[in-house]
Design an enzyme around this catalytic site. Structure first.
Site, mmCIF file in Angstrom:
data_model
loop_
_atom_site.group_PDB
_atom_site.id
_atom_site.type_symbol
_atom_site.label_atom_id
_atom_site.label_comp_id
_atom_site.label_asym_id
_atom_site.label_seq_id
_atom_site.Cartn_x
_atom_site.Cartn_y
_atom_site.Cartn_z
ATOM 1 N N GLY A 51 -4.531 -4.296 -3.787
ATOM 2 C CA GLY A 51 -5.525 -3.263 -4.069
ATOM 3 C C GLY A 51 -4.760 -2.020 -4.455
ATOM 4 O O GLY A 51 -4.124 -1.400 -3.602
ATOM 5 N N HIS A 52 -4.735 -1.710 -5.745
ATOM 6 C CA HIS A 52 -3.943 -0.577 -6.240
ATOM 7 C C HIS A 52 -4.884 0.548 -6.659
ATOM 8 O O HIS A 52 -5.708 0.374 -7.545
ATOM 9 C CB HIS A 52 -3.050 -1.019 -7.406
ATOM 10 N N GLN A 103 2.004 -6.067 -3.180
ATOM 11 C CA GLN A 103 2.454 -6.175 -1.777
ATOM 12 C C GLN A 103 3.724 -5.327 -1.603
ATOM 13 O O GLN A 103 3.889 -4.350 -2.310
ATOM 14 C CB GLN A 103 2.684 -7.639 -1.370
ATOM 15 N N ASP A 155 0.808 -1.230 0.000
ATOM 16 C CA ASP A 155 0.000 0.000 0.000
ATOM 17 C C ASP A 155 0.840 1.278 0.000
ATOM 18 O O ASP A 155 0.443 2.303 0.565
ATOM 19 C CB ASP A 155 -0.972 0.021 1.201
ATOM 20 N N GLY A 209 0.154 1.755 -7.296
ATOM 21 C CA GLY A 209 -0.807 1.914 -8.392
ATOM 22 C C GLY A 209 -0.806 3.328 -8.940
ATOM 23 O O GLY A 209 -0.768 3.542 -10.158
HETATM 24 P P1 GDP Z 1 -0.768 0.354 -3.519
HETATM 25 O O1 GDP Z 1 -1.336 -0.940 -3.073
HETATM 26 O O2 GDP Z 1 0.707 0.460 -3.276
HETATM 27 O O3 GDP Z 1 -1.117 0.705 -4.935
HETATM 28 O O4 GDP Z 1 -1.429 1.470 -2.602
HETATM 29 P P2 GDP Z 1 -2.986 1.587 -2.175
HETATM 30 O O5 GDP Z 1 -3.755 2.068 -3.330
HETATM 31 O O6 GDP Z 1 -3.447 0.344 -1.516
HETATM 32 O O7 GDP Z 1 -2.893 2.656 -1.018
HETATM 33 C C1 GDP Z 1 -2.364 3.922 -1.212
HETATM 34 C C2 GDP Z 1 -3.446 4.954 -0.881
HETATM 35 O O8 GDP Z 1 -2.834 6.226 -0.790
HETATM 36 C C3 GDP Z 1 -4.504 5.082 -1.970
HETATM 37 O O9 GDP Z 1 -5.712 5.461 -1.382
HETATM 38 C C4 GDP Z 1 -3.960 6.215 -2.838
HETATM 39 O O10 GDP Z 1 -4.980 6.909 -3.537
HETATM 40 C C5 GDP Z 1 -3.328 7.089 -1.797
HETATM 41 N N1 GDP Z 1 -2.155 7.880 -2.221
HETATM 42 C C6 GDP Z 1 -1.164 7.545 -3.089
HETATM 43 N N2 GDP Z 1 -0.219 8.508 -3.114
HETATM 44 C C7 GDP Z 1 -0.612 9.473 -2.254
HETATM 45 C C8 GDP Z 1 -0.056 10.709 -1.809
HETATM 46 O O11 GDP Z 1 1.033 11.119 -2.202
HETATM 47 N N3 GDP Z 1 -0.760 11.399 -0.873
HETATM 48 C C9 GDP Z 1 -1.962 10.971 -0.375
HETATM 49 N N4 GDP Z 1 -2.586 11.721 0.529
HETATM 50 N N5 GDP Z 1 -2.519 9.814 -0.773
HETATM 51 C C10 GDP Z 1 -1.844 9.068 -1.687
HETATM 52 P P1 IMO Z 2 -0.859 -4.185 -2.253
HETATM 53 O O1 IMO Z 2 -0.421 -4.738 -3.583
HETATM 54 C C1 IMO Z 2 -0.930 -4.600 2.086
HETATM 55 C C2 IMO Z 2 -0.935 -8.672 3.693
HETATM 56 C C3 IMO Z 2 -2.181 -9.152 4.407
HETATM 57 C C4 IMO Z 2 -1.585 -10.136 5.400
HETATM 58 C C5 IMO Z 2 -0.436 -10.763 4.614
HETATM 59 C C6 IMO Z 2 -0.782 -12.091 3.968
HETATM 60 O O2 IMO Z 2 -2.160 -3.493 -2.309
HETATM 61 O O3 IMO Z 2 0.223 -3.392 -1.622
HETATM 62 P P2 IMO Z 2 -2.327 -12.856 1.951
HETATM 63 O O4 IMO Z 2 -3.749 -12.508 1.607
HETATM 64 O O5 IMO Z 2 -1.347 -12.461 0.901
HETATM 65 O O6 IMO Z 2 -2.184 -14.263 2.394
HETATM 66 O O7 IMO Z 2 -1.996 -11.959 3.255
HETATM 67 O O8 IMO Z 2 -0.102 -9.827 3.590
HETATM 68 N N1 IMO Z 2 -1.170 -8.180 2.317
HETATM 69 C C7 IMO Z 2 -1.123 -6.882 1.982
HETATM 70 N N2 IMO Z 2 -0.950 -5.778 2.741
HETATM 71 N N3 IMO Z 2 -1.033 -4.479 0.748
HETATM 72 C C8 IMO Z 2 -1.172 -5.577 -0.032
HETATM 73 O O9 IMO Z 2 -1.144 -5.514 -1.382
HETATM 74 C C9 IMO Z 2 -1.262 -6.852 0.584
HETATM 75 N N4 IMO Z 2 -1.424 -8.114 0.138
HETATM 76 C C10 IMO Z 2 -1.349 -8.908 1.204
HETATM 77 O O10 IMO Z 2 -2.855 -8.088 5.030
HETATM 78 O O11 IMO Z 2 -1.006 -9.419 6.467
HETATM 79 MG MG MG Z 3 -2.865 -1.637 -1.812
#
Ligand code: GDP
Ligand code: IMO
Ligand code: MG
Length: 431
Positions: free
Chosen positions: A40-41, A230, A13, A17
């Site tokens: 979840g991107h 991840q 996270d 994405g």
């Molecule tokens: P990913 O799994 O690495 O793609 O990241 P996620 O989408 O799960 O989580 C990142 C969250 O932070 C999302 O809600 C993005 O929209 C948000 N985000 C990404 N870059 C920034 C930033 O520079 N500032 C803020 N406030 N939010 C951001």
């Molecule tokens: P993105 O791509 C954050 C975490 C789960 C759990 C561990 C194992 O959005 O960054 P699993 O379902 O893979 O067996 O879970 O890994 N986890 C993530 N945490 N971002 C993710 O993906 C994750 N994918 C798995 O919360 O702790």
């Molecule tokens: Mg994510």
């Protein structure tokens, strides 16, 4: 040409994405190489927010090809839902989405097994996303999984039923009430039916020999960006085992998950948040259990993109970051969510750990031991709203001091600073 890589340096996270979406116009192909719908991107542009789970984050650019590589695992039902969501947003991925025939399938019973194994762990739960990730990769390694290519065979349903029965036999050994269990709100039987129907969507896609697809593209001089899912701290080998996911999230995963040779790896973009978060269980040395942690969660909207769970929050962890840089050979750092720190008087950074009476500036085997404690330095905050700033020169001095501190400690340049979730809220320091 070489394959550039963009991956997460923390516990997922990090904002991968968003950055992939920003980079996409520069690439001919965006390719996912591992993980599955546990990811979840999030992408934001034109006032809209999109969350992708299996489909690469280049999908909103129709000229770019998007590839789901052999190292990825696919749940046909979740995949179909993603396609339908994209369709309703006016995107038709069937023209620029390619899927490896060697990618493995997540079966409904893999999701049951995930739930069964988590339940049986009692207090030692991983905190899995319950998308069936662990059991699917287990079957892959056990040489008994089903692959995307199998759906083209006449005997697919027979193979599927055999595998399902085999899984149900395993589940019988556990104290698990199947009739009470729901998968995404559906009973197992309902989910199973929808899953089999969703296979049709997968069949209608461009199914390819992805290793040839990528290597031929490189030979033709096309540019490829591999998109990690991840983060490095969730890597099966180097993460905080056993609290990890079941794939290699690090750069080596690109070689095995796309079929490219190590010398074909180009730049490695490492994405990290200006602080740390983690969803699920496991060690998190800089975690904050106080109102500061709560403030980070609120300011950063730190709730999971896949499960909606609140993310645990803490300060930036440099030993962990340096470890991730080492494992991945990071050439460029990208720091995201810097704006989340806009209102903090002071910003802490952990630059080493104390374990007993021993100081450690690296990420050790003993990471799971609660005796391991972080040591912080405190930097002055900038107390300015930076979300509308678009050039380096206009960023506050204290923020650039924060960036300089990280560069000095890691010896890697911070090439991009992200100041908000939108595509446009991205500041490049180099081209
Ligand atoms: P990913 O799994 O690495 O793609 O990241 P996620 O989408 O799960 O989580 C990142 C969250 O932070 C999302 O809600 C993005 O929209 C948000 N985000 C990404 N870059 C920034 C930033 O520079 N500032 C803020 N406030 N939010 C951001
Ligand atoms: P993105 O791509 C954050 C975490 C789960 C759990 C561990 C194992 O959005 O960054 P699993 O379902 O893979 O067996 O879970 O890994 N986890 C993530 N945490 N971002 C993710 O993906 C994750 N994918 C798995 O919360 O702790
Ligand atoms: Mg994510």
């Amino acid at each position: 040409m070489k394959v550039d890589v963009l991956l997460g340096l923390q516990w997922g996270d990090e904002g991968k994405g968003k950055i992939v979406d920003v980079f996409t116009p520069k690439y001919d192909i965006i390719a996912r190489f591992q993980g599955g719908p546990n990811a979840g991107h999030t992408l934001e542009f034109n006032g809209e927010k999109h969350v992708l789970h299996t489909i690469p984050s280049g999908i909103f650019h129709p000229k770019t090809k998007n590839l789901i590589g052999n190292g990825v695992i696919i749940d046909p039902f979740i995949f179909k839902q993603e396609i339908e969501k994209l369709n309703s947003a006016g995107i038709n991925p069937s023209s620029n989405l390619y899927i490896s025939k060697k990618a493995h399938l997540i079966l409904p019973t893999h999701r049951l097994l995930d739930a069964v194994y988590e339940k049986s762990k009692g207090g030692e739960k991983i905190g899995s996303t319950l998308k069936g990730i662990g059991p699917t990769y287990t079957d892959k390694v056990n040489r008994s999984g089903l692959r995307v290519g199998d759906i083209l065979s006449e005997s697919f349903e027979q193979k599927y039923n055999l595998k399902k029965e085999n899984h149900l036999q395993i589940i019988k050994e556990f104290d698990f009430d199947l009739s009470e269990f729901k998968i995404d709100g559906k009973s197992f039987e309902e989910y199973d039916k929808s899953w089999l129907k969703a296979i049709d969507t997968l069949v209608s896609m461009k199914l390819v020999d992805s290793e040839h697809f990528v290597n031929s593209a490189l030979k033709r001089g096309e540019t490829v960006l591999a998109e990690g899912a991840q983060g490095t701290m969730l890597d099966i080998d180097f993460g905080s085992y056993p609290f990890v996911t079941s794939s290699n999230t690090i750069v080596s995963g690109v070689c095995s998950g796309l079929g490219v040779a190590p010398q074909k790896i180009g730049r490695v973009f490492g994405v990290f948040k200006a602080y740390c978060t983690r969803v699920g269980n496991g060690p998190f040395p800089t975690e904050l259990h106080d109102e500061v942690g709560e403030e980070l969660r609120k300011a950063g909207h730190e709730f999971g993109s896949t499960t909606g769970r609140p993310r645990r929050c803490g300060w930036l962890d440099l030993p962990a970051l340096k470890y991730a840089i080492m494992l991945n050979g990071v050439t460029d750092l990208i720091v995201t969510k810097v704006d989340v720190l806009d209102n903090f008087d002071n910003i802490n950074i952990c630059n080493e750990y104390i374990y007993g009476d021993q100081k450690m500036d690296y990420f050790p085997y003993e990471i799971n031991d609660p005796k391991l404690k972080p040591v912080f330095v405190s930097l002055k905050g900038w107390k300015t709203d930076i979300t509308a700033i678009r050039s380096i020169e206009n960023l506050p001095k204290e923020l650039m001091e924060f960036v300089a501190y990280i560069e000095k400690q890691t010896d890697v340049p911070v090439s991009i600073i992200s100041v908000g979730p939108d595509r446009t809220q991205t500041i490049f320091r180099v081209d």
